[in-house]
Design a protein around this motif. Sequence first.
Motif, mmCIF file in Angstrom:
data_model
loop_
_atom_site.group_PDB
_atom_site.id
_atom_site.type_symbol
_atom_site.label_atom_id
_atom_site.label_comp_id
_atom_site.label_asym_id
_atom_site.label_seq_id
_atom_site.Cartn_x
_atom_site.Cartn_y
_atom_site.Cartn_z
ATOM 1 N N GLN A 157 15.103 21.675 7.757
ATOM 2 C CA GLN A 157 15.607 22.969 8.215
ATOM 3 C C GLN A 157 14.533 23.700 9.005
ATOM 4 O O GLN A 157 13.394 23.807 8.552
ATOM 5 C CB GLN A 157 16.040 23.831 7.027
ATOM 6 N N GLY A 158 14.923 24.200 10.198
ATOM 7 C CA GLY A 158 13.992 24.978 11.003
ATOM 8 C C GLY A 158 13.206 24.167 12.000
ATOM 9 O O GLY A 158 12.148 24.618 12.453
ATOM 10 N N ILE A 159 13.699 22.985 12.367
ATOM 11 C CA ILE A 159 12.993 22.237 13.411
ATOM 12 C C ILE A 159 13.187 22.961 14.751
ATOM 13 O O ILE A 159 14.167 23.690 14.935
ATOM 14 C CB ILE A 159 13.485 20.780 13.484
ATOM 15 N N PRO A 160 12.265 22.802 15.692
ATOM 16 C CA PRO A 160 12.352 23.546 16.957
ATOM 17 C C PRO A 160 13.656 23.271 17.705
ATOM 18 O O PRO A 160 14.235 22.186 17.595
ATOM 19 C CB PRO A 160 11.138 23.042 17.740
ATOM 20 N N ARG A 161 14.100 24.242 18.474
ATOM 21 C CA ARG A 161 15.343 24.103 19.215
ATOM 22 C C ARG A 161 15.261 22.977 20.242
ATOM 23 O O ARG A 161 16.269 22.365 20.594
ATOM 24 C CB ARG A 161 15.683 25.424 19.917
ATOM 25 N N ASN A 162 14.065 22.664 20.736
ATOM 26 C CA ASN A 162 13.906 21.625 21.745
ATOM 27 C C ASN A 162 13.519 20.275 21.157
ATOM 28 O O ASN A 162 13.169 19.338 21.886
ATOM 29 C CB ASN A 162 12.855 22.047 22.782
#
Length: 230
Positions: A157-162
């Motif tokens: 959870q919370g990996i970068p959007r890119n």
Amino acid sequence: MPKLSLLRTVIRSNPSFFTVRADKNGLSSLLLRESPRFISTEAENQPPKDPPVENSFLETPGTGLVYGKLYGITRNTLKTDIVNLLEGCNLTLEDVKVDYSRSFTPLGMMVQFPSRQAYEQAARVISRRGRLNRLERADRSQWDILTPYDGKTVLLQGIPRNAVPEDVERFLSGCQYDASSIQIFLRAAYPDPIKMATIRFPSPTEAMNAFITKNRAFCLNSQVTVRVLQ
């Protein structure tokens, strides 16, 4: 006249056979009345039915399995916790599934009981715990739609959007997992959607090792929360 005398004799000998009714013109008529001894009902001739079995509707036809949903669990509740809690109900880990929301918040535990007696025993155990948990009846369809993660799937959870799958693989460096199982997706959150990923591991032990070694580590420039899905 002899016929009238004979009719009077019959009436006097069987008073319940006829009744006399006066019409509006003051004339009397004779009506045939059935004797009570000839009255019978169909229900009296039928054998008594067996009383319905209490709660028999709970059981799945053909298997006798009974399903329930247990509320009041947390993100840290394990399937082993439920099996131990309901000791005496003859449950295994395969009899428990977690019902997750789309954001993987646990909504409850689906439990497959081997019999109605096991379900009733679980209900007694839960009632003794007060308001911590609640057990409600469920049906087979609710059980069938749930994915069993069995402690072998890790949620990031919370990996970068890119982030792309290669970034997730670098984040999990040193862990044993199935790279082909990586799934990356967005889920609604406040104030912005959050990016997540699920990865399948060969065993619960390997999944737990990823949790211990990678939780709160960084993927690119973002700190990632790691959870093991039950």
